[in-house]
Design a protein around this motif. Structure first.
Motif, PDB file in Angstrom:
ATOM      1  N   ALA A  21       0.830  -1.207   0.000  1.00 27.79           N
ATOM      2  CA  ALA A  21       0.000   0.000   0.000  1.00 27.79           C
ATOM      3  C   ALA A  21       0.865   1.257   0.000  1.00 27.79           C
ATOM      4  O   ALA A  21       0.556   2.232  -0.690  1.00 27.79           O
ATOM      5  CB  ALA A  21      -0.925  -0.001   1.213  1.00 27.79           C
ATOM      6  N   CYS A  22       1.958   1.241   0.754  1.00 25.95           N
ATOM      7  CA  CYS A  22       2.865   2.387   0.794  1.00 25.95           C
ATOM      8  C   CYS A  22       3.512   2.617  -0.573  1.00 25.95           C
ATOM      9  O   CYS A  22       3.594   3.757  -1.046  1.00 25.95           O
ATOM     10  CB  CYS A  22       3.926   2.171   1.862  1.00 25.95           C
ATOM     11  N   CYS A  25       0.973   4.129  -2.971  1.00 24.74           N
ATOM     12  CA  CYS A  25       0.727   5.546  -2.683  1.00 24.74           C
ATOM     13  C   CYS A  25       1.875   6.418  -3.176  1.00 24.74           C
ATOM     14  O   CYS A  25       1.649   7.500  -3.725  1.00 24.74           O
ATOM     15  CB  CYS A  25       0.527   5.763  -1.192  1.00 24.74           C
ATOM     16  N   ILE A  26       3.087   5.968  -2.998  1.00 29.16           N
ATOM     17  CA  ILE A  26       4.244   6.745  -3.447  1.00 29.16           C
ATOM     18  C   ILE A  26       4.261   6.831  -4.969  1.00 29.16           C
ATOM     19  O   ILE A  26       4.476   7.905  -5.536  1.00 29.16           O
ATOM     20  CB  ILE A  26       5.549   6.130  -2.912  1.00 29.16           C
ATOM     21  N   GLY A  28       1.728   6.607  -6.929  1.00 25.36           N
ATOM     22  CA  GLY A  28       0.554   7.330  -7.373  1.00 25.36           C
ATOM     23  C   GLY A  28       0.648   8.831  -7.163  1.00 25.36           C
ATOM     24  O   GLY A  28      -0.245   9.569  -7.566  1.00 25.36           O
ATOM     25  N   GLN A  30       0.926  10.439  -4.128  1.00 20.12           N
ATOM     26  CA  GLN A  30       0.290  10.892  -2.899  1.00 20.12           C
ATOM     27  C   GLN A  30       1.204  11.814  -2.093  1.00 20.12           C
ATOM     28  O   GLN A  30       0.727  12.732  -1.441  1.00 20.12           O
ATOM     29  CB  GLN A  30      -0.082   9.676  -2.053  1.00 20.12           C
ATOM     30  N   TYR A  31       2.504  11.587  -2.142  1.00 14.70           N
ATOM     31  CA  TYR A  31       3.444  12.344  -1.318  1.00 14.70           C
ATOM     32  C   TYR A  31       4.275  13.337  -2.121  1.00 14.70           C
ATOM     33  O   TYR A  31       5.347  13.746  -1.687  1.00 14.70           O
ATOM     34  CB  TYR A  31       4.383  11.385  -0.585  1.00 14.70           C
TER      35      TYR A  31
END
Length: 52
Positions: A21-22, A25-26, A28, A30-31
């Motif tokens: 999941a991390c 997110c990275i 995608g 997200q951060y």
């Protein structure tokens, strides 16, 4: 001892899911921008005042 045969695979699956999941997110984005969201409200307010 038999509890380890159940608890260990569950822990590994949950840990792997968290890492996956991390990574998603990275990748995608997200951060990508951590500073702008916290001051977006202030920036929008300044833009509204300038246009008045």
């Amino acid at each position: 001892m038999s509890v380890l045969f159940v608890a260990l695979p569950i822990a590994l699956i949950l840990g792997g899911g968290g890492v996956l999941a991390c990574i998603l997110c990275i990748r995608g984005g997200q951060y990508d921008d951590l500073d702008t969201p916290s001051v977006r409200m202030l920036i929008d307010e300044e833009m509204k005042r300038e246009s008045d």
